[in-house]
Design a protein around this motif. Structure first.
Motif, mmCIF file in Angstrom:
data_model
loop_
_atom_site.group_PDB
_atom_site.id
_atom_site.type_symbol
_atom_site.label_atom_id
_atom_site.label_comp_id
_atom_site.label_asym_id
_atom_site.label_seq_id
_atom_site.Cartn_x
_atom_site.Cartn_y
_atom_site.Cartn_z
ATOM 1 N N GLY A 43 0.435 -1.246 0.014
ATOM 2 C CA GLY A 43 -0.130 0.030 -0.099
ATOM 3 C C GLY A 43 0.765 1.286 -0.159
ATOM 4 O O GLY A 43 0.680 2.188 0.804
ATOM 5 N N HIS A 44 1.884 1.193 -0.821
ATOM 6 C CA HIS A 44 2.685 2.443 -1.113
ATOM 7 C C HIS A 44 3.210 2.990 0.342
ATOM 8 O O HIS A 44 3.332 4.035 0.733
ATOM 9 C CB HIS A 44 1.799 3.663 -1.540
ATOM 10 C CG HIS A 44 1.309 3.490 -2.870
ATOM 11 N ND1 HIS A 44 1.996 3.415 -4.164
ATOM 12 C CD2 HIS A 44 0.033 3.238 -3.112
ATOM 13 C CE1 HIS A 44 1.292 3.078 -5.174
ATOM 14 N NE2 HIS A 44 0.058 3.056 -4.873
ATOM 15 N N LEU A 45 3.973 1.812 0.913
ATOM 16 C CA LEU A 45 4.622 2.051 2.218
ATOM 17 C C LEU A 45 6.103 2.708 1.800
ATOM 18 O O LEU A 45 6.705 2.236 0.752
ATOM 19 C CB LEU A 45 4.803 0.819 2.870
ATOM 20 C CG LEU A 45 5.553 0.791 4.328
ATOM 21 C CD1 LEU A 45 4.502 1.361 5.387
ATOM 22 C CD2 LEU A 45 5.930 -0.512 4.683
ATOM 23 N N THR A 46 6.510 3.655 2.733
ATOM 24 C CA THR A 46 7.909 4.234 2.322
ATOM 25 C C THR A 46 8.589 3.952 3.661
ATOM 26 O O THR A 46 8.188 3.792 4.753
ATOM 27 C CB THR A 46 7.781 5.765 2.226
ATOM 28 O OG1 THR A 46 7.324 6.250 3.241
ATOM 29 C CG2 THR A 46 7.159 6.115 0.949
ATOM 30 N N ALA A 47 10.200 3.580 3.243
ATOM 31 C CA ALA A 47 10.927 3.387 4.503
ATOM 32 C C ALA A 47 12.313 3.514 4.046
ATOM 33 O O ALA A 47 12.641 3.790 2.593
ATOM 34 C CB ALA A 47 10.879 1.693 4.887
ATOM 35 N N THR A 48 13.505 3.620 4.943
ATOM 36 C CA THR A 48 14.565 3.439 4.609
ATOM 37 C C THR A 48 15.509 2.353 5.080
ATOM 38 O O THR A 48 14.908 1.813 6.015
ATOM 39 C CB THR A 48 15.361 4.831 5.046
ATOM 40 O OG1 THR A 48 15.353 4.639 6.759
ATOM 41 C CG2 THR A 48 14.799 6.138 4.587
ATOM 42 N N ALA A 49 16.630 1.999 4.333
ATOM 43 C CA ALA A 49 17.037 0.858 4.769
ATOM 44 C C ALA A 49 18.619 0.832 4.518
ATOM 45 O O ALA A 49 18.967 1.350 3.461
ATOM 46 C CB ALA A 49 16.538 -0.415 4.360
ATOM 47 N N VAL A 50 19.547 0.202 5.312
ATOM 48 C CA VAL A 50 20.942 -0.261 5.063
ATOM 49 C C VAL A 50 20.920 -1.952 4.823
ATOM 50 O O VAL A 50 20.702 -2.610 5.675
ATOM 51 C CB VAL A 50 21.829 0.415 5.906
ATOM 52 C CG1 VAL A 50 23.129 -0.065 5.576
ATOM 53 C CG2 VAL A 50 22.182 1.615 5.666
ATOM 54 N N CYS A 51 21.316 -2.450 3.758
ATOM 55 C CA CYS A 51 21.659 -3.903 3.304
ATOM 56 C C CYS A 51 23.150 -4.171 3.290
ATOM 57 O O CYS A 51 23.729 -3.567 2.447
ATOM 58 C CB CYS A 51 20.738 -4.360 2.411
ATOM 59 S SG CYS A 51 20.847 -6.172 1.862
ATOM 60 N N ALA A 52 23.688 -5.106 4.087
ATOM 61 C CA ALA A 52 25.139 -5.500 3.858
ATOM 62 C C ALA A 52 25.166 -7.077 3.940
ATOM 63 O O ALA A 52 24.261 -7.606 4.720
ATOM 64 C CB ALA A 52 25.728 -4.797 5.254
ATOM 65 N N LEU A 53 26.221 -7.646 3.082
ATOM 66 C CA LEU A 53 26.493 -8.853 3.084
ATOM 67 C C LEU A 53 28.014 -8.941 3.724
ATOM 68 O O LEU A 53 28.689 -8.627 3.093
ATOM 69 C CB LEU A 53 26.334 -9.567 1.766
ATOM 70 C CG LEU A 53 24.698 -9.762 1.372
ATOM 71 C CD1 LEU A 53 24.942 -10.423 -0.038
ATOM 72 C CD2 LEU A 53 24.029 -10.584 2.326
#
Length: 820
Positions: free
Chosen positions: A692-702
């Motif tokens: 439903g058009h959710l907005t978010a910020t994120a950092v993804c690391a491997l």
């Protein structure tokens, strides 16, 4: 129309001398006349020029003769003063005057003026002395010209036969040397109108147009009457005030001075300058005021402004008429006569007479008031803007005044007593008629009570229980919706006008009031004859006679409909608010439980191959602010470790459920073995299309435990912080749009080689957000705190969380990864 030599020259054509010696105009032209050419006669032009020159010569001789006559008059006056002082004859006085002039190095006229000034001690002499003192201080020598001009002007004014001659004398002798080009003398009427009594320098057309100015018309001269002091208009164009001669010099300046004697203003002296007027020195101002005083004596002789001699029979006759008028009035009246000081200025008023209706606010008999100075009896009237100022203004201008609710303060035994009165003042001849109507305190309180009942919607009543007589006030008739001519409703019939559900309450009210004979009150719904229902609160008390029997009932009714409906609305709002608060509490509790189920506030230390992971989570102080912060760390099937942190926009259940959706989606997508940039691209698709058009910020690391390489990408989130030894630095702010903003988005991936004992910090914005400083400053403070030495990873995280710069009450997530 008067002409000058320059004017004549301007109208004379240039001439040349002919063979015979006569003068012929060089621009003479021949004009046809009846078919013949004619030429103006040279002899005729010569005769006209000679006549004009003769007229100009005679005019100059007349002016010189007049000036000489004025000078001789002043010299003769000085001789007379010396005769009186020296006790000598006129011849000896003349020789002494000439000898003194020779010794002082001044002219005979200047010395004569000095002698007159020293003997006169009047306003003109004071101004002259000011000029002399200023000249000595500034130039080192005494300049007598201003003093001579003033005395000469005075001499000419006294010799003038009418007001126009006075105006001309003032302009020629005193004002023209100051740069003035015109002067007007206005006569003030009893109705504050202005009549042009004389002028010089203005055109006859302007004088005719401005011969009369009605009352209340704003002009430059009106300023002097209004302010009762000298007023200056710097520029007519800026002031926008109409006045005589404005069209002739629209940018000129004006000075207007009230002309009065003995405290009475007889008129106004208006002086015009052809150019804008700068600020004038104090000596010039005093000179102009002295000239206005000369005008006042001239205006005082006008029939409408003749002042009766205070000691004369006419003055006493006028006062007697005022006394008779006051005695025929049934309101308090005082007849006031002016009291002048030694200089002829108004100092006070004498209470000449008070009528039989007069009552002194201080309780003194009329005999103690009559014949006394006004300020002696009422000293508080002298305060600024007080009653005496109104008396003084009316006496000066003749303009009647009145003031409502004027405060009269009297000192009785050093105790101030304040009385409020409506005051009217009018001038009659040289006396004032002061009328004051002292406010009746009982009437004022009754009027105040009536207004209070109207504003409070309160009505009163009284019912005689023996005769049945009922008294209602006007407001009670209005509450019941009845006309004033209607029959009041008895207490016994009150239930018939009430709602059926309120009949029992009215019955208890009447039993307490009539049988128990105690004060009682009741609220009921009044059903009026016009169909309107009002909520009424009635309060009543029994009135007992000397034997303790019920004599009457009196009370009051108040319309409390507005209060009732307000209470009903408030009760409904409270119920609705209580339901809303309960629902909000349930939602917050559900969101908090959901968040804690996924991310406990104090999770245990995670042991992953090659790294150690510690987490600190600080929830928001208010449960209603439960947010969407999340973190995750999981070992993937290929041996790499997934490290992620994010923040869903908003608070409450929606943010918590969105956080769960994104966290679980990222776990599932990471199993594919894709890199961080691709994982965030897929996660953006999930946020935009599936939540439903959710907005978010994120950092993804491997993290690869074998090579110790870290691949990472960001989606609108703050980059991680690397702590190596005693140095802490933030990863670069790579490009990356927040999740859910666009249907398709690409992200940049970075790779970092980590070393043993390196510490990586991943966090949400709740750790660094402040209201008063920029995020970059908060990050700089975070790097400083993170670089501090710590024994364990857990202590380092606790230190960062404790000393963080955040003050937004947002939840905070902090992950620490230590490489082993």
């Amino acid at each position: 129309m008067n002409t000058t030599p320059d004017d004549n020259a301007a109208h004379q054509p240039p001439t040349t001398t002919g063979p015979e010696g006569d003068s012929t105009p060089t621009d003479a032209r021949t004009e046809p006349h009846g078919g013949l050419e004619t030429r103006p006669s040279a002899s005729a032009a010569t005769e006209a020029g000679r006549l004009a020159a003769t007229v100009e010569r005679l005019r100059e001789e007349a002016l010189e003769a007049q000036s000489a006559a004025d000078g001789r008059a002043l010299v003769e006056l000085a001789k007379g003063i010396l005769v009186g002082r020296l006790g000598c004859g006129p011849a000896e006085a003349s020789r002494q005057l000439a000898k003194l002039a020779e010794q002082s190095g001044t002219t005979l006229l200047a010395l004569a003026v000095d002698v007159v000034n020293q003997a006169a001690r009047d306003r003109v002499s004071e101004v002259a002395q000011d000029f002399l003192a200023t000249a000595v201080a500034e130039q080192g020598s005494a300049e007598a010209a201003p003093a001579v001009r003033l005395r000469t002007a005075e001499s000419r004014v006294l010799a003038a036969g009418d007001t126009p001659a006075v105006a001309a004398a003032l302009l020629d002798n005193a004002l023209a040397p100051l740069g003035a080009h015109a002067v007007a003398i206005w006569l003030a009427g009893a109705d504050s109108s202005l009549t042009l009594a004389g002028q010089a320098g203005f055109t006859p057309e302007d004088a005719d147009r401005w011969h009369y100015v009605p009352p209340e018309v704003a002009t430059c001269a009106r300023l002097a009457l209004t302010h009762r002091e000298l007023s200056m208009v710097t520029s007519l164009s800026q002031a926008s005030l109409p006045t005589i001669g404005r069209r002739q010099h629209p940018d000129g300046g004006r000075i207007v001075i009230p002309a009065g004697t003995g405290g009475r203003i007889h008129g106004v002296l208006e002086i015009g300058w052809p150019q804008p007027l700068p600020a004038q020195p104090a000596q010039v101002i005093r000179q102009l005021e002295a000239l206005a005083e000369l005008c006042a004596h001239t205006l005082e002789e006008q029939p409408s402004h003749s002042t009766p001699d205070p000691s004369g029979a006419a003055h006493h006759a006028a006062l007697a008429e005022l006394d008779d008028l006051a005695d025929h009035l049934d309101i308090p009246v005082l007849v006031l006569a002016p009291l002048l000081d030694a200089g002829g200025h108004l100092a006070d008023f004498r209470i000449h007479h008070v009528n039989n209706s007069f009552i002194d606010p201080g309780g003194r008999p009329r005999s103690m008031v009559t014949g006394r100075p006004f300020l002696e009896i009422y000293p508080a009237a002298a305060e600024n803007g007080g009653l005496f100022d109104k008396l003084e203004r009316t006496y000066a201008t003749g303009e009647a005044s009145q003031a409502s609710r004027t405060v009269l303060t009297n000192l009785v035994g050093e105790v101030p007593l304040t009385t409020v009165a409506d005051v009217r003042i009018s001038r009659h001849g040289s006396a004032l008629l002061l009328i004051w109507k002292i406010e009746d305190e009982k009437a004022r309180l009754a009027n105040l009570l009536q207004h209070a009942q109207r504003l409070g919607r309160v009505g009163g009543f009284e019912q005689n229980m023996h005769t049945g007589e009922i008294s209602w006030n006007e407001q009670l008739f209005a509450l019941f919706g009845l006309p004033m001519t209607a029959t009041p409703v008895p207490l016994e019939d009150l239930a018939a006008h009430a709602h059926p559900h309120d009949i029992n309450s009215i019955g208890r009210f009447l039993r307490t009031l009539l049988h128990s004979r105690r004060e009682s009150s009741v609220e009921f719904r009044l059903q009026r004859l016009d169909g309107i229902t009002r909520h009424i609160r009635m309060v009543a008390e029994p009135v007992l006679d000397s034997q303790g029997r019920l004599y009457a009932v009196r009370g009051a009714c108040q319309d409390v409909s507005s209060q009732h409906w307000t209470e009903v609305a408030l009760a409904a709002t409270r119920d609705q608010l209580a339901d809303t608060e309960a629902e909000s509490a349930d939602r917050s509790r559900l969101a908090l439980q959901l968040q804690h189920a996924i991310m406990p506030p104090a999770p245990a230390l995670l042991e992953v191959p090659g790294i150690r992971i510690a987490v600190r989570y600080r929830p928001a102080e208010s449960e209603s602010l439960v947010g969407g912060d999340w973190y995750d760390s999981v070992v993937l099937p290929n041996g790499n470790v997934l490290l992620s942190v994010g923040d869903v926009a908003g608070h409450g259940v929606q943010a918590a459920t969105g956080m769960v959706a994104l966290r679980n989606a990222l776990r599932g997508l990471a199993v594919t073995g894709a890199g961080p940039a691709q994982l965030l691209a897929w996660l953006n698709h999930v946020a935009f299309h599936l939540t439903g058009h959710l907005t978010a910020t994120a950092v993804c690391a491997l993290f690869n435990p074998t090579t110790r390489k870290l691949q990472w990408a960001r989606a609108g989130h703050l980059p991680p912080v690397l702590v190596r030894g005693t140095q802490a630095q933030s990863f670069p702010l790579t490009a990356g749009l927040l999740l859910g903003a666009l249907p398709e988005a690409t992200f940049k991936e970075e790779e970092v080689q980590l070393e043993t004992d390196d510490i990586l910090l991943m966090y949400t914005d709740g750790l660094v957000e402040r209201r008063d400083i920029a995020v970059t400053d908060s990050i700089a403070q975070l790097l400083q705190i993170a670089s501090r030495s710590a024994d364990t990873l857990e202590k380092r995280l606790d230190s960062v969380l404790t000393y963080s710069a955040s003050d937004t009450d947002d939840d905070t997530c902090l992950i620490g990864i230590e490489v082993r």
